[in-house]
Scaffold this motif. Structure first.
Motif, mmCIF file in Angstrom:
data_model
loop_
_atom_site.group_PDB
_atom_site.id
_atom_site.type_symbol
_atom_site.label_atom_id
_atom_site.label_comp_id
_atom_site.label_asym_id
_atom_site.label_seq_id
_atom_site.Cartn_x
_atom_site.Cartn_y
_atom_site.Cartn_z
ATOM 1 N N LEU A 196 0.748 -1.228 0.126
ATOM 2 C CA LEU A 196 0.054 -0.072 -0.017
ATOM 3 C C LEU A 196 0.867 1.247 0.040
ATOM 4 O O LEU A 196 0.565 2.376 -0.743
ATOM 5 C CB LEU A 196 -0.902 -0.037 1.282
ATOM 6 C CG LEU A 196 -1.911 1.178 1.372
ATOM 7 C CD1 LEU A 196 -2.887 0.976 0.017
ATOM 8 C CD2 LEU A 196 -2.741 0.972 2.462
ATOM 9 N N ASP A 197 2.121 1.268 0.509
ATOM 10 C CA ASP A 197 2.732 2.333 0.460
ATOM 11 C C ASP A 197 3.610 2.691 -0.397
ATOM 12 O O ASP A 197 3.692 3.670 -0.966
ATOM 13 C CB ASP A 197 3.718 2.186 1.905
ATOM 14 C CG ASP A 197 3.403 2.181 3.216
ATOM 15 O OD1 ASP A 197 2.156 2.706 3.309
ATOM 16 O OD2 ASP A 197 3.938 1.931 4.195
ATOM 17 N N THR A 248 3.428 5.793 -2.657
ATOM 18 C CA THR A 248 4.826 6.626 -3.280
ATOM 19 C C THR A 248 4.666 6.910 -4.560
ATOM 20 O O THR A 248 5.170 7.780 -5.048
ATOM 21 C CB THR A 248 5.800 5.812 -2.743
ATOM 22 O OG1 THR A 248 5.861 5.589 -1.017
ATOM 23 C CG2 THR A 248 7.418 6.480 -3.022
ATOM 24 N N GLN A 249 4.334 5.762 -5.527
ATOM 25 C CA GLN A 249 4.287 5.851 -6.881
ATOM 26 C C GLN A 249 3.114 7.062 -7.259
ATOM 27 O O GLN A 249 3.575 7.778 -8.122
ATOM 28 C CB GLN A 249 3.726 4.709 -7.547
ATOM 29 C CG GLN A 249 4.719 3.444 -7.279
ATOM 30 C CD GLN A 249 4.432 2.227 -7.857
ATOM 31 O OE1 GLN A 249 3.233 2.003 -8.382
ATOM 32 N NE2 GLN A 249 5.007 1.241 -7.520
ATOM 33 N N LEU A 257 2.439 12.667 -9.291
ATOM 34 C CA LEU A 257 1.943 14.100 -8.982
ATOM 35 C C LEU A 257 3.129 15.206 -9.210
ATOM 36 O O LEU A 257 2.860 16.226 -9.754
ATOM 37 C CB LEU A 257 1.290 13.966 -7.994
ATOM 38 C CG LEU A 257 -0.031 13.455 -7.920
ATOM 39 C CD1 LEU A 257 -0.827 13.492 -6.604
ATOM 40 C CD2 LEU A 257 -1.036 14.281 -8.953
ATOM 41 N N VAL A 258 4.211 14.769 -8.245
ATOM 42 C CA VAL A 258 5.268 15.732 -8.395
ATOM 43 C C VAL A 258 5.804 16.260 -9.774
ATOM 44 O O VAL A 258 6.263 17.003 -10.104
ATOM 45 C CB VAL A 258 6.334 15.300 -7.308
ATOM 46 C CG1 VAL A 258 7.447 16.004 -7.459
ATOM 47 C CG2 VAL A 258 5.729 15.221 -5.953
ATOM 48 N N GLN A 259 6.128 14.807 -10.418
ATOM 49 C CA GLN A 259 6.757 14.897 -12.027
ATOM 50 C C GLN A 259 5.966 15.667 -12.924
ATOM 51 O O GLN A 259 6.308 16.311 -13.798
ATOM 52 C CB GLN A 259 7.055 13.683 -12.483
ATOM 53 C CG GLN A 259 8.346 12.999 -11.628
ATOM 54 C CD GLN A 259 8.468 11.405 -12.055
ATOM 55 O OE1 GLN A 259 7.822 11.041 -12.783
ATOM 56 N NE2 GLN A 259 9.524 11.019 -11.537
ATOM 57 N N ALA A 271 -7.749 3.968 6.749
ATOM 58 C CA ALA A 271 -6.929 4.614 5.744
ATOM 59 C C ALA A 271 -5.436 4.765 6.014
ATOM 60 O O ALA A 271 -5.128 4.702 7.083
ATOM 61 C CB ALA A 271 -7.534 5.990 5.091
ATOM 62 N N ARG A 272 -4.743 4.864 4.807
ATOM 63 C CA ARG A 272 -3.414 5.154 5.015
ATOM 64 C C ARG A 272 -3.183 6.370 4.423
ATOM 65 O O ARG A 272 -3.466 6.731 3.305
ATOM 66 C CB ARG A 272 -2.615 4.058 4.320
ATOM 67 C CG ARG A 272 -1.061 3.872 4.316
ATOM 68 C CD ARG A 272 -0.653 3.278 5.720
ATOM 69 N NE ARG A 272 0.731 2.940 5.830
ATOM 70 C CZ ARG A 272 1.177 2.674 6.907
ATOM 71 N NH1 ARG A 272 0.669 2.847 8.111
ATOM 72 N NH2 ARG A 272 2.632 2.262 6.818
ATOM 73 N N LEU A 273 -2.014 7.155 5.229
ATOM 74 C CA LEU A 273 -1.740 8.254 4.702
ATOM 75 C C LEU A 273 -0.034 8.533 4.537
ATOM 76 O O LEU A 273 0.534 7.865 5.307
ATOM 77 C CB LEU A 273 -1.914 9.472 5.812
ATOM 78 C CG LEU A 273 -1.508 11.017 5.700
ATOM 79 C CD1 LEU A 273 -2.406 11.483 4.374
ATOM 80 C CD2 LEU A 273 -2.043 11.794 6.873
ATOM 81 N N ALA A 274 0.282 9.235 3.373
ATOM 82 C CA ALA A 274 1.420 9.321 2.904
ATOM 83 C C ALA A 274 1.900 10.780 2.792
ATOM 84 O O ALA A 274 1.202 11.590 2.291
ATOM 85 C CB ALA A 274 1.858 8.643 1.877
#
Length: 471
Positions: free
Chosen positions: A55-56, A60-61, A66-68, A136-139
């Protein structure tokens, strides 16, 4: 009593009141059960870690894309299924300064650690939170310019998978505990089977007082025996030695009673004769009195010999350095006085004169006297008994050779047994204990006593001592 002492006392009481088989079964079961539970617990944490790790990686992907793409606003919520937190991930940009927050309400939680990531004071991180009652999982990752990017995904499937894994591993652990109990019981039965047979044999011997019983050993070569089998083998060996000891004791008692019967009968007869001394002539009284004295001395000597032999080992008085040459000369002189019709030529090698050995002079003299008396008893009148004391290599050797009938080949293995009398010796005086006592004294002094046929006829007794020393 303190808690530790109380637990130790309870443990000792439990060990006393539980048989070894039960304790072994419980110990083996507990060990296997702990291993099974430990493996299941480790597998649970590994599965949980891997599922959250996947999930992480997805988060991360998504953040990298989004950043790119550079399609994110300065602050605020980005596009995404923020209502349900489903794929694609819900994303929002948070500035490090709360004054720069947009007017719109944030969908995802904004906490001080998020501001710290935006300002570069903290590394990116992952965390769990609950969104509208769902896991939920937050990054959180920095994107430069004093901003941080938050992405979130629902973790229902992950949590569901973890719960299913926990249930499955719990079932596996329970099955492992049951299997451990079965294996522990099997190990206790098979592993302690020789011990059970040993215990049953010992109890049977204690009940019947019969040492002829033996423990049945499992088939197989001796090199593959385990510790319990070796214990059973040692116990069988001990039983064999015990059986021989009991048999020897019974033979000793039977032979002693047989040997004592004749002199005791003669003593009683002579005592009854002397009780009617008024009916006997002076010559008859003197003859009966002399016979009574001889028989008393014979019985006294026989009883003393029996007492010493019944100990089954030589007493250990203080040892001293003795000169065998002087002892041999003294024993030969005493034998010549006791057997005046038998010559005792003595040859002592010059190198044997200074030799000394640790020993007990009285016991060694008894040994030599018994050998000389035995040789003189079997020698014809005027026939010499040849005595030698020589040094042979590193050993001191004493030999006695007579010119009598010798020892029959069938009697050679038994000449040193207690009460053994060869056919040629049945009519001669003696109890059959002299040579047995000689061998016992020789063994106690580390010497070897053997008998053989002498060349040209007669018997040859050879006494070989250990390493010699000189003054």
């Amino acid at each position: 009593m303190s808690g530790g002492r109380r637990r130790r006392a309870l443990g000792a009481r439990w060990r006393r009141h539980r048989p070894l088989r039960t304790r072994l079964a419980l110990s083996a079961s507990a060990a296997v059960a702990l291993v099974a539970i430990g493996i299941c617990t480790a597998a649970y944490f590994v599965i949980r870690y891997e599922m959250y790790h996947q999930l992480d990686l997805n988060l991360t992907q998504s953040a990298t894309r989004l950043v790119q793409s550079d399609r994110h606003p300065a602050t605020g919520v980005l596009s995404g299924e923020c209502r349900y937190l489903s794929a694609p991930a819900c994303a929002q940009v948070v500035p490090s300064d709360p004054a720069e927050d947009p007017r719109e309400r944030y969908v995802l939680p904004v906490s001080p650690p998020v501001r710290e990531v935006a300002s570069g004071q903290r590394a990116p991180y992952f965390s769990n939170f609950t969104y509208e009652g769902h896991p939920a999982r937050l990054a959180v990752t920095p994107i430069g310019g004093g901003r941080a990017l938050e992405l979130a995904l629902r973790a229902d499937s992950v949590e569901r998978g973890i719960r299913q894994a926990a249930l499955l591993l719990s079932a596996v652990g329970a099955a492992g505990v049951l299997l451990a109990a079965a294996l522990g019981y099997w190990v206790s039965r098979t592993g302690l089977a020789p011990v059970a047979r040993l215990t049953a044999t010992a109890e049977r011997i204690a009940a019947t007082r019969d040492p002829r019983h033996r423990i049945e050993l499992p088939p197989g070569p001796p090199s593959r025996e385990d510790e319990v089998t070796r214990l059973a083998t040692s116990f069988n060996t001990m039983l064999g030695e015990l059986e021989q000891s009991v048999s020897a004791q019974r033979r000793l008692v039977a032979d002693a009673s047989h040997e004592l019967r004749t002199p005791l009968t003669a003593l009683r007869t002579n005592a009854e004769l002397l009780a009617r001394a008024d009916r006997l002539s002076p010559e008859q009284r003197d003859r009966a009195s002399g016979a009574l004295g001889r028989q008393l001395r014979e019985v006294t000597g026989l009883v003393n010999d029996l007492i010493e032999l019944a100990r089954d080992e030589e007493p250990q008085p203080l040892l001293e350095e003795v000169r065998p040459a002087a002892l041999v000369e003294h024993a030969v002189a005493a034998a010549a006085a006791h057997w005046p019709a038998t010559p005792f030529p003595l040859h002592v090698a010059p190198e044997a004169v200074p030799v000394t050995l640790p020993g007990v002079p009285a016991r060694l003299t008894r040994l030599l006297t018994n050998l000389l008396d035995n040789a003189a008893k079997f020698s014809p009148p005027k026939a010499p008994v040849e005595v030698e004391l020589v040094v042979s290599g590193a050993h001191l050797e004493f030999t006695v050779r007579d010119h009598g009938p010798g020892i029959a080949p069938g009697d050679l293995p038994y000449v040193f047994d207690r009460f053994y009398r060869a056919e040629a010796a049945r009519a001669l005086p003696g109890s059959g204990l002299g040579l047995a006592m000689a061998r016992q004294i020789a063994r106690a002094h580390g010497a070897e006593l053997t008998a053989e046929q002498a060349p040209g006829g007669g018997a040859l007794f050879r006494l070989r001592f250990g390493e010699r020393t000189h003054e």
